[in-house]
Design a protein around this motif. Structure first.
Motif, PDB file in Angstrom:
ATOM      1  N   ASN A  34       0.936  -1.086   0.118  1.00 32.14           N
ATOM      2  CA  ASN A  34      -0.076  -0.013  -0.018  1.00 32.14           C
ATOM      3  C   ASN A  34       0.855   1.292  -0.183  1.00 32.14           C
ATOM      4  OD1 ASN A  34      -2.645  -1.319   0.056  1.00 32.14           O
ATOM      5  ND2 ASN A  34      -2.420  -1.596   2.357  1.00 32.14           N
ATOM      6  N   THR A  35       2.142   1.030   0.256  1.00 33.06           N
ATOM      7  CA  THR A  35       3.040   2.158   0.312  1.00 33.06           C
ATOM      8  C   THR A  35       4.323   1.840  -0.336  1.00 33.06           C
ATOM      9  OG1 THR A  35       3.943   1.606   2.523  1.00 33.06           O
ATOM     10  CG2 THR A  35       2.175   3.118   2.572  1.00 33.06           C
ATOM     11  N   GLN A  36       4.940   2.793  -0.915  1.00 28.01           N
ATOM     12  CA  GLN A  36       6.094   2.628  -1.517  1.00 28.01           C
ATOM     13  C   GLN A  36       7.104   3.854  -1.654  1.00 28.01           C
ATOM     14  OE1 GLN A  36       6.961  -0.228  -3.391  1.00 28.01           O
ATOM     15  NE2 GLN A  36       8.894   0.780  -3.449  1.00 28.01           N
ATOM     16  N   LYS A  37       8.516   3.526  -1.213  1.00 29.64           N
ATOM     17  CA  LYS A  37       9.528   4.695  -1.123  1.00 29.64           C
ATOM     18  C   LYS A  37       9.993   4.872  -2.617  1.00 29.64           C
ATOM     19  CE  LYS A  37      12.967   6.051   1.818  1.00 29.64           C
ATOM     20  NZ  LYS A  37      13.909   5.665   2.868  1.00 29.64           N
ATOM     21  N   TYR A  38       9.753   6.336  -2.702  1.00 33.50           N
ATOM     22  CA  TYR A  38       9.891   6.747  -4.143  1.00 33.50           C
ATOM     23  C   TYR A  38      11.019   8.094  -4.089  1.00 33.50           C
ATOM     24  CZ  TYR A  38       9.839   8.176  -9.095  1.00 33.50           C
ATOM     25  OH  TYR A  38      10.346   8.617 -10.223  1.00 33.50           O
ATOM     26  N   LEU A  39      12.067   7.976  -4.266  1.00 32.52           N
ATOM     27  CA  LEU A  39      13.090   9.062  -4.252  1.00 32.52           C
ATOM     28  C   LEU A  39      12.929   9.701  -2.735  1.00 32.52           C
ATOM     29  CD1 LEU A  39      12.251  11.374  -7.541  1.00 32.52           C
ATOM     30  CD2 LEU A  39      14.182   9.609  -7.200  1.00 32.52           C
ATOM     31  N   GLY A  40      13.046   8.663  -1.912  1.00 28.62           N
ATOM     32  CA  GLY A  40      13.267   9.055  -0.608  1.00 28.62           C
ATOM     33  C   GLY A  40      11.580   9.539   0.182  1.00 28.62           C
ATOM     34  N   MET A  41      10.768   9.680  -0.536  1.00 29.10           N
ATOM     35  CA  MET A  41       9.434   9.648  -0.034  1.00 29.10           C
ATOM     36  C   MET A  41       8.422   8.755  -0.178  1.00 29.10           C
ATOM     37  SD  MET A  41       8.152  13.386  -1.554  1.00 29.10           S
ATOM     38  CE  MET A  41       6.415  13.215  -1.314  1.00 29.10           C
ATOM     39  N   MET A  42       8.045   8.649   1.062  1.00 29.73           N
ATOM     40  CA  MET A  42       6.661   7.477   1.137  1.00 29.73           C
ATOM     41  C   MET A  42       5.570   7.877   0.549  1.00 29.73           C
ATOM     42  SD  MET A  42       8.451   4.600   2.543  1.00 29.73           S
ATOM     43  CE  MET A  42       6.972   3.688   3.268  1.00 29.73           C
ATOM     44  N   ILE A  43       5.092   7.261  -0.313  1.00 34.49           N
ATOM     45  CA  ILE A  43       3.811   7.566  -1.063  1.00 34.49           C
ATOM     46  C   ILE A  43       2.805   6.215  -0.893  1.00 34.49           C
ATOM     47  CG2 ILE A  43       4.627   9.278  -2.523  1.00 34.49           C
ATOM     48  CD1 ILE A  43       4.443   7.328  -4.719  1.00 34.49           C
ATOM     49  N   ASP A  44       1.509   6.704  -0.629  1.00 36.08           N
ATOM     50  CA  ASP A  44       0.574   5.454  -0.607  1.00 36.08           C
ATOM     51  C   ASP A  44      -0.203   5.734  -1.728  1.00 36.08           C
ATOM     52  OD1 ASP A  44      -1.727   7.416  -0.325  1.00 36.08           O
ATOM     53  OD2 ASP A  44      -0.735   7.755   1.686  1.00 36.08           O
ATOM     54  N   SER A  45      -1.218   4.520  -1.935  1.00 38.44           N
ATOM     55  CA  SER A  45      -1.845   4.195  -3.287  1.00 38.44           C
ATOM     56  C   SER A  45      -2.800   5.326  -3.527  1.00 38.44           C
ATOM     57  CB  SER A  45      -2.357   3.018  -3.144  1.00 38.44           C
ATOM     58  OG  SER A  45      -3.251   2.799  -2.107  1.00 38.44           O
ATOM     59  N   ARG A  46      -3.331   6.003  -2.511  1.00 33.82           N
ATOM     60  CA  ARG A  46      -4.261   7.163  -2.774  1.00 33.82           C
ATOM     61  C   ARG A  46      -3.708   8.524  -2.485  1.00 33.82           C
ATOM     62  NH1 ARG A  46      -8.215   6.374   1.851  1.00 33.82           N
ATOM     63  NH2 ARG A  46      -9.249   7.864   0.553  1.00 33.82           N
ATOM     64  N   LEU A  47      -2.217   8.502  -2.494  1.00 32.16           N
ATOM     65  CA  LEU A  47      -1.746  10.056  -2.645  1.00 32.16           C
ATOM     66  C   LEU A  47      -1.976  10.758  -1.553  1.00 32.16           C
ATOM     67  CD1 LEU A  47      -1.666  10.425  -6.336  1.00 32.16           C
ATOM     68  CD2 LEU A  47       0.288   9.624  -4.830  1.00 32.16           C
ATOM     69  N   THR A  48      -2.272  10.364  -0.150  1.00 35.34           N
ATOM     70  CA  THR A  48      -2.415  11.086   0.846  1.00 35.34           C
ATOM     71  C   THR A  48      -1.348  11.807   1.459  1.00 35.34           C
ATOM     72  OG1 THR A  48      -2.752   9.364   2.448  1.00 35.34           O
ATOM     73  CG2 THR A  48      -4.697   9.942   1.482  1.00 35.34           C
ATOM     74  N   LEU A  49      -0.215  11.077   1.187  1.00 35.13           N
ATOM     75  CA  LEU A  49       1.116  11.468   1.825  1.00 35.13           C
ATOM     76  C   LEU A  49       1.165  11.450   3.347  1.00 35.13           C
ATOM     77  CD1 LEU A  49       2.127  14.628  -0.066  1.00 35.13           C
ATOM     78  CD2 LEU A  49       2.756  12.350  -0.530  1.00 35.13           C
ATOM     79  N   GLN A  50       0.301  10.759   3.960  1.00 35.22           N
ATOM     80  CA  GLN A  50       0.316  10.242   5.488  1.00 35.22           C
ATOM     81  C   GLN A  50       1.678   9.372   5.997  1.00 35.22           C
ATOM     82  OE1 GLN A  50      -3.309   8.065   6.249  1.00 35.22           O
ATOM     83  NE2 GLN A  50      -4.484   9.958   6.337  1.00 35.22           N
ATOM     84  N   GLU A  51       2.097   8.691   5.131  1.00 31.03           N
ATOM     85  CA  GLU A  51       3.182   7.844   5.397  1.00 31.03           C
ATOM     86  C   GLU A  51       4.753   8.838   5.327  1.00 31.03           C
ATOM     87  OE1 GLU A  51       3.763   4.725   6.458  1.00 31.03           O
ATOM     88  OE2 GLU A  51       1.453   4.819   6.637  1.00 31.03           O
ATOM     89  N   PHE A  52       4.398   9.508   4.162  1.00 28.92           N
ATOM     90  CA  PHE A  52       5.606  10.725   4.302  1.00 28.92           C
ATOM     91  C   PHE A  52       5.697  11.672   5.298  1.00 28.92           C
ATOM     92  CE2 PHE A  52       6.680  14.950   3.240  1.00 28.92           C
ATOM     93  CZ  PHE A  52       8.295  14.870   2.980  1.00 28.92           C
ATOM     94  N   ILE A  53       4.558  11.893   5.746  1.00 25.44           N
ATOM     95  CA  ILE A  53       4.480  13.203   7.098  1.00 25.44           C
ATOM     96  C   ILE A  53       4.806  12.239   8.323  1.00 25.44           C
ATOM     97  CG2 ILE A  53       2.820  14.453   8.668  1.00 25.44           C
ATOM     98  CD1 ILE A  53       3.508  15.510   5.973  1.00 25.44           C
ATOM     99  N   LYS A  54       4.262  10.782   8.472  1.00 18.97           N
ATOM    100  CA  LYS A  54       4.920  10.190   9.596  1.00 18.97           C
ATOM    101  C   LYS A  54       6.369  10.159   9.731  1.00 18.97           C
ATOM    102  CE  LYS A  54       0.652   7.156  10.115  1.00 18.97           C
ATOM    103  NZ  LYS A  54       0.492   5.911   9.753  1.00 18.97           N
ATOM    104  N   GLN A  55       6.989   9.802   8.324  1.00 17.38           N
ATOM    105  CA  GLN A  55       8.304   9.338   8.243  1.00 17.38           C
ATOM    106  C   GLN A  55       8.952  10.834   8.671  1.00 17.38           C
ATOM    107  OE1 GLN A  55       9.584   9.094   4.292  1.00 17.38           O
ATOM    108  NE2 GLN A  55      11.481   8.159   4.694  1.00 17.38           N
ATOM    109  N   PHE A  56       8.595  11.930   8.141  1.00 14.88           N
ATOM    110  CA  PHE A  56       9.428  12.969   8.237  1.00 14.88           C
ATOM    111  C   PHE A  56       9.318  13.580   9.740  1.00 14.88           C
ATOM    112  CE2 PHE A  56       8.202  17.747   8.419  1.00 14.88           C
ATOM    113  CZ  PHE A  56       9.258  18.182   7.971  1.00 14.88           C
ATOM    114  N   GLY A  57       7.969  13.379  10.353  1.00 19.27           N
ATOM    115  CA  GLY A  57       8.089  13.650  12.038  1.00 19.27           C
ATOM    116  C   GLY A  57       8.936  12.999  12.689  1.00 19.27           C
TER     117      GLY A  57
END
Length: 184
Positions: A34-57
């Motif tokens: 459901n999530t994939q790391k692309y160019l250092g950013m975690m993206i999810d299949s619905r492009l909510t960027l929730q995983e990226f915000i968690k990773q960033f935090g």
């Protein structure tokens, strides 16, 4: 190009109800994620960027834990700001271009941005955000994101020419140029 089967996963942008099909890769079935790391950013299949915000935090949390409050109090305000700019600000700038196009993720980003400044300066979290950035001469999250977005679009136009850029990037750029009264 060599595809490493043990590192390959299927990732699709789908609605919640869409069925997941199985993908074959050299007679093996690649697992779905459901999530994939692309160019250092975690993206999810619905492009909510929730995983990226968690990773960033999480990255900023490691930084903030790494600076014990006792040692932080020994530093001058100028040194605290430099410390914040050296570590936290670099992470904050990484995804600015994407955040300019994604309001829900940007709103979460703003909270992390302001809290990281307050923590680095040893301020209470209830301090007024605008006063903190004005007193420290640090760009607001909005100005920071817009600046990096416009700067990146200029680079993309030089490399790929304007006609090859997606319409949402060009319309966002036009809105920001108009908002800040910048002529091209």
């Amino acid at each position: 190009m060599e595809v490493k089967e043990n590192k390959t996963k299927c990732f699709t942008f789908i609605a919640r109800t869409a069925p997941k099909t199985k993908e074959n890769l050299n007679s093996e079935i690649a697992p779905f994620t459901n999530t994939q790391k692309y160019l250092g950013m975690m993206i999810d299949s619905r492009l909510t960027l929730q995983e990226f915000i968690k990773q960033f935090g999480g990255k900023l949390h490691k930084y903030l834990i790494g600076v014990p409050k006792i040692q932080l109090k020994l530093l001058s305000i100028h040194s605290r700001i430099l410390l914040w700019k050296t570590y936290a600000f670099t992470h904050l700038n990484y995804a600015c271009c994407v955040l300019a196009l994604h309001n829900p993720a940007f709103n979460k980003f703003q909270k992390i941005y302001y809290n990281s400044i307050k923590l680095a300066l040893g301020l209470d979290f209830n301090s007024f955000n605008k006063k903190v950035v004005l007193a420290t001469c640090i760009l607001t999250p909005t100005l920071n994101v817009h600046y990096h977005f416009l700067k990146t679009v200029l680079k993309l136009k030089k490399i790929y020419k304007e006609e090859f850029l997606p319409p949402n990037i060009l319309s966002t750029q036009a809105q920001l140029l108009k908002k800040y009264q910048i002529s091209q």
